[in-house]
Design an enzyme around this catalytic site. Structure first.
Site, mmCIF file in Angstrom:
data_model
loop_
_atom_site.group_PDB
_atom_site.id
_atom_site.type_symbol
_atom_site.label_atom_id
_atom_site.label_comp_id
_atom_site.label_asym_id
_atom_site.label_seq_id
_atom_site.Cartn_x
_atom_site.Cartn_y
_atom_site.Cartn_z
ATOM 1 N N SER A 3 121.805 -10.543 17.371
ATOM 2 C CA SER A 3 121.174 -10.193 18.513
ATOM 3 C C SER A 3 120.234 -11.222 18.954
ATOM 4 O O SER A 3 119.641 -11.241 20.118
ATOM 5 C CB SER A 3 120.411 -9.001 18.190
ATOM 6 O OG SER A 3 119.334 -9.100 16.988
ATOM 7 N N HIS A 24 127.567 -9.599 19.919
ATOM 8 C CA HIS A 24 126.182 -8.720 19.956
ATOM 9 C C HIS A 24 126.662 -7.468 20.326
ATOM 10 O O HIS A 24 126.865 -7.071 21.694
ATOM 11 C CB HIS A 24 125.244 -9.410 20.709
ATOM 12 C CG HIS A 24 123.967 -8.638 20.762
ATOM 13 N ND1 HIS A 24 123.036 -8.883 21.732
ATOM 14 C CD2 HIS A 24 123.194 -7.657 19.821
ATOM 15 C CE1 HIS A 24 122.175 -7.979 21.689
ATOM 16 N NE2 HIS A 24 122.335 -7.232 20.512
ATOM 17 N N ASN A 27 123.547 -0.904 20.216
ATOM 18 C CA ASN A 27 123.261 0.459 19.583
ATOM 19 C C ASN A 27 123.197 1.343 20.571
ATOM 20 O O ASN A 27 122.629 1.522 21.397
ATOM 21 C CB ASN A 27 121.881 -0.013 18.799
ATOM 22 C CG ASN A 27 121.863 -0.397 17.525
ATOM 23 O OD1 ASN A 27 122.951 -0.170 16.815
ATOM 24 N ND2 ASN A 27 121.146 -1.573 17.378
ATOM 25 N N GLU A 36 128.341 -8.332 23.830
ATOM 26 C CA GLU A 36 127.986 -9.593 24.300
ATOM 27 C C GLU A 36 128.865 -10.769 23.432
ATOM 28 O O GLU A 36 128.687 -10.648 22.229
ATOM 29 C CB GLU A 36 126.701 -9.942 24.503
ATOM 30 C CG GLU A 36 125.808 -9.423 25.318
ATOM 31 C CD GLU A 36 124.319 -9.934 25.294
ATOM 32 O OE1 GLU A 36 123.846 -10.528 26.123
ATOM 33 O OE2 GLU A 36 123.533 -9.830 24.297
ATOM 34 N N ASN A 74 118.758 -8.757 25.062
ATOM 35 C CA ASN A 74 117.494 -8.934 24.464
ATOM 36 C C ASN A 74 116.575 -9.692 25.504
ATOM 37 O O ASN A 74 115.307 -9.517 25.316
ATOM 38 C CB ASN A 74 117.726 -9.320 23.021
ATOM 39 C CG ASN A 74 118.003 -8.423 22.415
ATOM 40 O OD1 ASN A 74 117.759 -7.132 22.546
ATOM 41 N ND2 ASN A 74 118.750 -8.546 21.101
#
Length: 141
Positions: A3, A24, A27, A36, A74
């Protein structure tokens, strides 16, 4: 799967950096469709195509992104979670109220505090530290 770890840095210590790529998963993985696909600076087009196809075979929607701290998800999500925690800390509103505003007002499936608990506060902190180290921007502190 990562991540926030730099794919380029991982590739720098292996014999074939062109074969290193990141995935990635969001969740909760069984429910969320997005993955990703992170290309390192040396990742080949062939490897990228293979992993994009693999992701689709897994029933995911792959989105190719470049290797920057936090990638896309993120880089946007963690400052929002951080701000939600700061909002709670400053007693602007409680957990229920903050999460409800984001769910009903912004159309998010869960609030940022619920999501932070789901991800794990330790993981959120680790991702924010990677982004702070990478950008030196106080919004990630």
């Amino acid at each position: 799967n990562t991540s926030s770890i730099s794919i380029t840095q991982i590739g720098a210590v292996v014999a074939h950096p062109e074969r290193v790529i990141g995935m990635h998963f969001m969740n909760p993985v069984p429910i969320m469709k997005l993955v990703e696909i992170i290309r390192g600076y040396n990742t080949s087009d062939e490897v990228t195509k293979i992993i994009m196809n693999l992701s689709e075979k897994l029933g995911k929607t792959p989105v190719e992104v470049n290797d920057y701290p936090g990638f896309v998800a993120n880089r946007i999500l963690m400052p929002m979670i951080n701000e939600a925690i700061e909002t709670l800390y400053n007693k602007v509103a409680g957990v229920y109220e903050i999460d409800t505003v984001m769910k009903l007002g912004m159309g998010h499936p869960m609030g940022p505090l619920q999501l932070a608990d789901f991800i794990g506060l330790d993981v959120c902190l680790a991702i924010l530290n990677v982004m702070y180290d990478g950008f030196k921007n106080p919004k990630y502190a």
